[in-house]
Design a protein around this motif. Sequence first.
Motif, PDB file in Angstrom:
ATOM      1  N   GLU A  66      49.315  66.215 -27.111  1.00  0.00           N
ATOM      2  CA  GLU A  66      48.417  65.541 -28.141  1.00  0.00           C
ATOM      3  C   GLU A  66      47.446  66.367 -28.837  1.00  0.00           C
ATOM      4  OE1 GLU A  66      47.079  62.083 -29.762  1.00  0.00           O
ATOM      5  OE2 GLU A  66      48.548  62.057 -28.121  1.00  0.00           O
ATOM      6  N   PRO A  67      47.634  66.209 -30.199  1.00  0.00           N
ATOM      7  CA  PRO A  67      46.672  66.760 -30.973  1.00  0.00           C
ATOM      8  C   PRO A  67      45.219  66.831 -30.794  1.00  0.00           C
ATOM      9  CG  PRO A  67      48.431  65.976 -32.368  1.00  0.00           C
ATOM     10  CD  PRO A  67      48.412  65.416 -30.962  1.00  0.00           C
ATOM     11  N   GLY A  68      44.443  68.019 -30.579  1.00  0.00           N
ATOM     12  CA  GLY A  68      43.140  67.812 -30.170  1.00  0.00           C
ATOM     13  C   GLY A  68      42.815  68.280 -28.643  1.00  0.00           C
ATOM     14  N   ASN A  69      43.981  68.199 -27.847  1.00  0.00           N
ATOM     15  CA  ASN A  69      43.647  68.386 -26.291  1.00  0.00           C
ATOM     16  C   ASN A  69      44.073  69.904 -26.219  1.00  0.00           C
ATOM     17  OD1 ASN A  69      43.360  65.766 -25.869  1.00  0.00           O
ATOM     18  ND2 ASN A  69      45.204  65.335 -24.978  1.00  0.00           N
ATOM     19  N   MET A  70      43.282  70.344 -25.147  1.00  0.00           N
ATOM     20  CA  MET A  70      43.600  71.969 -24.559  1.00  0.00           C
ATOM     21  C   MET A  70      44.536  71.717 -23.368  1.00  0.00           C
ATOM     22  SD  MET A  70      40.961  74.813 -22.948  1.00  0.00           S
ATOM     23  CE  MET A  70      41.323  74.217 -21.270  1.00  0.00           C
ATOM     24  N   TYR A  71      45.503  72.645 -23.092  1.00  0.00           N
ATOM     25  CA  TYR A  71      46.448  72.868 -22.116  1.00  0.00           C
ATOM     26  C   TYR A  71      46.231  73.954 -21.540  1.00  0.00           C
ATOM     27  CZ  TYR A  71      48.021  68.564 -24.449  1.00  0.00           C
ATOM     28  OH  TYR A  71      47.919  67.296 -24.922  1.00  0.00           O
ATOM     29  N   LEU A  72      46.449  73.974 -20.102  1.00  0.00           N
ATOM     30  CA  LEU A  72      46.499  75.184 -19.296  1.00  0.00           C
ATOM     31  C   LEU A  72      47.790  75.372 -19.134  1.00  0.00           C
ATOM     32  CD1 LEU A  72      43.583  74.809 -16.612  1.00  0.00           C
ATOM     33  CD2 LEU A  72      43.358  75.848 -18.848  1.00  0.00           C
ATOM     34  N   LEU A  73      48.350  76.627 -19.620  1.00  0.00           N
ATOM     35  CA  LEU A  73      49.831  77.106 -19.489  1.00  0.00           C
ATOM     36  C   LEU A  73      49.996  78.302 -18.787  1.00  0.00           C
ATOM     37  CD1 LEU A  73      52.616  76.691 -20.443  1.00  0.00           C
ATOM     38  CD2 LEU A  73      52.213  78.051 -22.591  1.00  0.00           C
ATOM     39  N   GLN A  74      50.785  78.198 -17.847  1.00  0.00           N
ATOM     40  CA  GLN A  74      50.952  79.406 -16.755  1.00  0.00           C
ATOM     41  C   GLN A  74      52.417  79.955 -17.210  1.00  0.00           C
ATOM     42  OE1 GLN A  74      51.700  78.682 -12.751  1.00  0.00           O
ATOM     43  NE2 GLN A  74      50.793  80.514 -12.246  1.00  0.00           N
ATOM     44  N   MET A  75      52.032  81.251 -17.460  1.00  0.00           N
ATOM     45  CA  MET A  75      53.120  82.302 -18.028  1.00  0.00           C
ATOM     46  C   MET A  75      53.695  83.344 -17.010  1.00  0.00           C
ATOM     47  SD  MET A  75      54.211  81.108 -20.954  1.00  0.00           S
ATOM     48  CE  MET A  75      55.201  82.546 -21.525  1.00  0.00           C
ATOM     49  N   GLY A  76      54.790  83.416 -16.930  1.00  0.00           N
ATOM     50  CA  GLY A  76      55.339  84.644 -15.709  1.00  0.00           C
ATOM     51  C   GLY A  76      55.393  85.868 -16.644  1.00  0.00           C
ATOM     52  N   ALA A  77      55.416  86.076 -17.760  1.00  0.00           N
ATOM     53  CA  ALA A  77      55.179  87.186 -18.507  1.00  0.00           C
ATOM     54  C   ALA A  77      54.656  86.885 -19.868  1.00  0.00           C
ATOM     55  CB  ALA A  77      56.779  87.651 -18.748  1.00  0.00           C
ATOM     56  N   PRO A  78      54.325  88.004 -20.487  1.00  0.00           N
ATOM     57  CA  PRO A  78      53.818  87.925 -21.964  1.00  0.00           C
ATOM     58  C   PRO A  78      54.691  87.139 -22.843  1.00  0.00           C
ATOM     59  CG  PRO A  78      53.256  90.144 -21.175  1.00  0.00           C
ATOM     60  CD  PRO A  78      54.063  89.211 -20.155  1.00  0.00           C
ATOM     61  N   ALA A  79      54.240  86.529 -23.889  1.00  0.00           N
ATOM     62  CA  ALA A  79      55.142  85.973 -24.881  1.00  0.00           C
ATOM     63  C   ALA A  79      54.568  85.429 -26.059  1.00  0.00           C
ATOM     64  CB  ALA A  79      56.298  84.853 -24.276  1.00  0.00           C
ATOM     65  N   THR A  80      55.225  85.070 -27.015  1.00  0.00           N
ATOM     66  CA  THR A  80      54.626  84.656 -28.363  1.00  0.00           C
ATOM     67  C   THR A  80      55.386  83.244 -28.568  1.00  0.00           C
ATOM     68  OG1 THR A  80      54.432  87.139 -29.371  1.00  0.00           O
ATOM     69  CG2 THR A  80      54.331  84.884 -30.905  1.00  0.00           C
ATOM     70  N   LEU A  81      54.510  82.292 -28.616  1.00  0.00           N
ATOM     71  CA  LEU A  81      54.886  80.754 -28.764  1.00  0.00           C
ATOM     72  C   LEU A  81      54.783  80.825 -30.275  1.00  0.00           C
ATOM     73  CD1 LEU A  81      55.638  78.000 -27.840  1.00  0.00           C
ATOM     74  CD2 LEU A  81      53.140  77.550 -27.452  1.00  0.00           C
ATOM     75  N   ILE A  82      55.738  80.360 -30.867  1.00  0.00           N
ATOM     76  CA  ILE A  82      55.663  80.017 -32.255  1.00  0.00           C
ATOM     77  C   ILE A  82      55.774  78.435 -32.501  1.00  0.00           C
ATOM     78  CG2 ILE A  82      57.029  79.978 -34.776  1.00  0.00           C
ATOM     79  CD1 ILE A  82      56.051  82.732 -33.483  1.00  0.00           C
ATOM     80  N   VAL A  83      54.589  77.798 -32.831  1.00  0.00           N
ATOM     81  CA  VAL A  83      54.243  76.541 -33.238  1.00  0.00           C
ATOM     82  C   VAL A  83      54.555  76.206 -34.424  1.00  0.00           C
ATOM     83  CG1 VAL A  83      52.557  74.675 -33.125  1.00  0.00           C
ATOM     84  CG2 VAL A  83      52.632  76.548 -31.394  1.00  0.00           C
ATOM     85  N   THR A  84      55.725  75.270 -34.949  1.00  0.00           N
ATOM     86  CA  THR A  84      55.871  75.007 -36.205  1.00  0.00           C
ATOM     87  C   THR A  84      55.731  73.286 -36.318  1.00  0.00           C
ATOM     88  OG1 THR A  84      57.544  76.829 -36.317  1.00  0.00           O
ATOM     89  CG2 THR A  84      57.790  75.080 -37.921  1.00  0.00           C
ATOM     90  N   GLY A  85      55.141  72.981 -37.395  1.00  0.00           N
ATOM     91  CA  GLY A  85      54.876  71.624 -38.078  1.00  0.00           C
ATOM     92  C   GLY A  85      54.172  71.294 -38.839  1.00  0.00           C
ATOM     93  N   VAL A  86      53.886  70.152 -39.356  1.00  0.00           N
ATOM     94  CA  VAL A  86      52.896  69.627 -40.193  1.00  0.00           C
ATOM     95  C   VAL A  86      51.620  69.581 -39.579  1.00  0.00           C
ATOM     96  CG1 VAL A  86      52.401  67.675 -41.590  1.00  0.00           C
ATOM     97  CG2 VAL A  86      54.723  68.233 -41.571  1.00  0.00           C
ATOM     98  N   PRO A  87      50.648  70.544 -39.897  1.00  0.00           N
ATOM     99  CA  PRO A  87      49.325  70.236 -39.397  1.00  0.00           C
ATOM    100  C   PRO A  87      48.635  69.109 -39.466  1.00  0.00           C
ATOM    101  CG  PRO A  87      49.469  72.159 -40.963  1.00  0.00           C
ATOM    102  CD  PRO A  87      50.835  71.404 -41.227  1.00  0.00           C
ATOM    103  N   VAL A  88      47.894  68.724 -38.431  1.00  0.00           N
ATOM    104  CA  VAL A  88      46.986  67.503 -38.571  1.00  0.00           C
ATOM    105  C   VAL A  88      45.988  67.658 -39.599  1.00  0.00           C
ATOM    106  CG1 VAL A  88      47.287  66.907 -36.015  1.00  0.00           C
ATOM    107  CG2 VAL A  88      45.253  68.259 -36.902  1.00  0.00           C
ATOM    108  N   ASP A  89      45.846  66.266 -40.267  1.00  0.00           N
ATOM    109  CA  ASP A  89      44.732  66.278 -41.342  1.00  0.00           C
ATOM    110  C   ASP A  89      43.375  66.193 -40.347  1.00  0.00           C
ATOM    111  OD1 ASP A  89      42.506  65.440 -42.936  1.00  0.00           O
ATOM    112  OD2 ASP A  89      43.470  63.747 -43.579  1.00  0.00           O
TER     113      ASP A  89
END
Length: 177
Positions: A66-89
């Motif tokens: 849900e745009p506007g929320n924060m999430y705690l994401l647990q990673m087993g190794a470093p990585a780069t998440l590529i977020v692609t989409g239409v930005p919210v207004d």
Amino acid sequence: VDVATTPIELIAGWNWLGYTPQNPGGVGEALESLGEDALFISSQADGAATNYAEWGIWDGALSAFEPGNMYLLQMGAPATLIVTGVPVDVATTPISLFEGWNWIGYLPQESDSLHHALSSVSDNASYITSQYDGFSNYYADYGWFGSLEFLYPGRGYMLQMAGDGELVYPSADSSFS
């Protein structure tokens, strides 16, 4: 409508993620590029999900971002998440806040000063903390003071409110103050 691509650097361990596209899709789809390195994700109010990489599924109460929320994401190794989409207004995407702690995502595509970004709720806000950039307190006669001075795209923050409120981030074309 322009599609934006935002790289988010993730560390091994816990990451405070603010996910920002208008239609972010399901958790599995959104985090698919991370493969088995993404282990677990939790939200403040919508539950959590576990990555069962061997079956290629995420399972749990948290099914979509849900745009506007924060999430705690647990990673087993470093990585780069590529977020692609239409930005919210940001002007038409208010974030409802309640008294106490709120896990918020930073929605704008450009970084902004804490003073300007939180101007719609500053009088009711008391404290904000980040994963990397420290924290700041709000003083009624002064404003924000502390080591956290700017908010950044793709990041999540914990904001303490003295009462209910509605956060509306300033538009990119609004005057910077």
